[in-house]
Motif scaffolding. Structure first.
Motif, short mmCIF file in Angstrom:
data_model
loop_
_atom_site.label_atom_id
_atom_site.label_comp_id
_atom_site.label_asym_id
_atom_site.label_seq_id
_atom_site.Cartn_x
_atom_site.Cartn_y
_atom_site.Cartn_z
N UNK A 82 39.66 12.71 12.42
CA UNK A 82 38.86 13.17 11.29
C UNK A 82 37.42 12.72 11.38
N UNK A 83 37.20 11.45 11.77
CA UNK A 83 35.84 10.95 11.89
C UNK A 83 35.06 11.68 12.98
N UNK A 84 35.72 11.96 14.09
CA UNK A 84 35.06 12.68 15.19
C UNK A 84 34.58 14.05 14.73
N UNK A 85 35.46 14.78 14.06
CA UNK A 85 35.07 16.13 13.63
C UNK A 85 34.12 16.10 12.44
N UNK A 86 34.13 15.01 11.67
CA UNK A 86 33.12 14.87 10.62
C UNK A 86 31.73 14.73 11.25
N UNK A 87 31.63 13.93 12.31
CA UNK A 87 30.35 13.76 12.99
C UNK A 87 29.90 15.09 13.61
N UNK A 88 30.83 15.80 14.24
CA UNK A 88 30.47 17.09 14.86
C UNK A 88 30.01 18.08 13.79
N UNK A 89 30.70 18.10 12.64
CA UNK A 89 30.29 19.01 11.56
C UNK A 89 28.90 18.67 11.05
N UNK A 90 28.56 17.37 11.01
CA UNK A 90 27.23 16.96 10.59
C UNK A 90 26.16 17.40 11.59
N UNK A 91 26.51 17.39 12.87
CA UNK A 91 25.57 17.86 13.89
C UNK A 91 25.29 19.35 13.71
N UNK A 92 26.34 20.12 13.48
CA UNK A 92 26.17 21.56 13.28
C UNK A 92 25.41 21.84 11.98
N UNK A 93 25.70 21.06 10.92
CA UNK A 93 24.99 21.24 9.65
C UNK A 93 23.50 20.93 9.82
N UNK A 94 23.18 19.95 10.63
CA UNK A 94 21.78 19.61 10.87
C UNK A 94 21.08 20.76 11.60
N UNK A 95 21.78 21.36 12.56
CA UNK A 95 21.20 22.51 13.26
C UNK A 95 20.98 23.67 12.29
N UNK A 96 21.93 23.88 11.37
CA UNK A 96 21.79 24.96 10.39
C UNK A 96 20.59 24.73 9.48
N UNK A 97 20.31 23.48 9.15
CA UNK A 97 19.16 23.17 8.30
C UNK A 97 17.84 23.50 8.99
#
Length: 244
Positions: free
Chosen positions: A153-168
């Motif tokens: 869960x922590x790994x995919x939370x970090x990955x989701x944050x990376x993608x969210x940062x790119x979306x921003x």
């Protein structure tokens, strides 16, 4: 012109313009860490010294393959991120460092989990020696599954944050409507995975399901298909300006 046409037709990501140019140092470091983690998974067993030990070692290809597959999916999500967006600012470097630490930290537990699961399958078939040697009972198996759920869960939370940062940074990156939708789709798929894995871990630790709660993770694939339906990706000209 011909080379560009061939590249687009053979590209495994034809609807998304890759903004990552040459491989960066952060990608090189990441690949090294993933390679180390894969090596830890494959080589964690003791060196065989007899024929029986060699045979048993060869049979570990089953849990090794399962652990290898999960780690490869994590690497693929990481690889696609850097190819699609080419973002490597301070926030991404920090998130990437945390991700690599989690990958290394979970490599041995990941192998141990699938070794234990394989031992249980052997036990159902009449040979409990592997689980007895590991000293694992049902309660401990549930706790191990909880560890796995936490790391995953922590790994995919970090990955989701990376993608969210790119979306921003959609405007800065020039993402078109199709690429924005694909990015949002990826983020929600990661979030759904986190929720399902959190449910798996909670059931494993706090209910009598114990390690059997691992079957809940089978919901990840249909959930990803549902997200795909709920967040459709429109057809768009890859050269069109961002609509974010």
């Amino acid at each position: 012109m011909l080379r560009e046409t061939i590249d687009r037709e053979l590209d495994h990501d034809p609807r998304f313009t890759w903004r990552g140019g040459s491989v960066t140092r952060i990608e090189n470091l990441s690949d090294i860490v993933f390679a180390l983690a894969l090596g830890m998974i494959v080589s964690s067993a003791a060196r065989p010294e007899t024929f029986d030990q060699l045979t048993a070692n060869l049979l570990t290809i089953i849990p090794v393959t399962a652990a290898f597959g999960i780690l490869f999916m994590i690497w693929n999500a990481h690889y696609i991120f850097f190819r699609r967006y080419g973002v490597a600012d301070g926030r991404i470097i920090l998130l990437n460092c945390i991700l690599l630490l989690l990958v290394l930290f979970t490599a041995y537990p990941l192998r141990f989990i699938f070794d234990s699961l394989y031992g249980y399958i052997e036990g159902v078939m009449g040979d409990w020696s592997r689980l007895q040697a590991a000293g694992i009972n049902f309660r401990e198996a549930g706790i191990i599954m909880g560890y796995f759920a936490l790391g995953y869960g922590l790994i995919y939370f970090i990955i989701s944050q990376m993608y969210a940062h790119a979306l921003s940074k959609a405007d800065l990156l020039g993402l078109n409507s199709s690429e924005i939708a694909m990015t949002r789709q990826s983020i929600w798929i990661f979030r759904v995975q986190i929720l399902i894995v959190a449910l798996t871990g909670a059931c494993a630790v706090w209910t009598p399901m114990y390690a059997f709660s691992g079957w809940i993770m089978g919901l990840i694939w249909p959930a990803a298909l549902l997200v795909d339906r709920l967040i459709p990706v429109p057809e768009a000209d890859p050269d069109a300006p961002s609509t974010a």
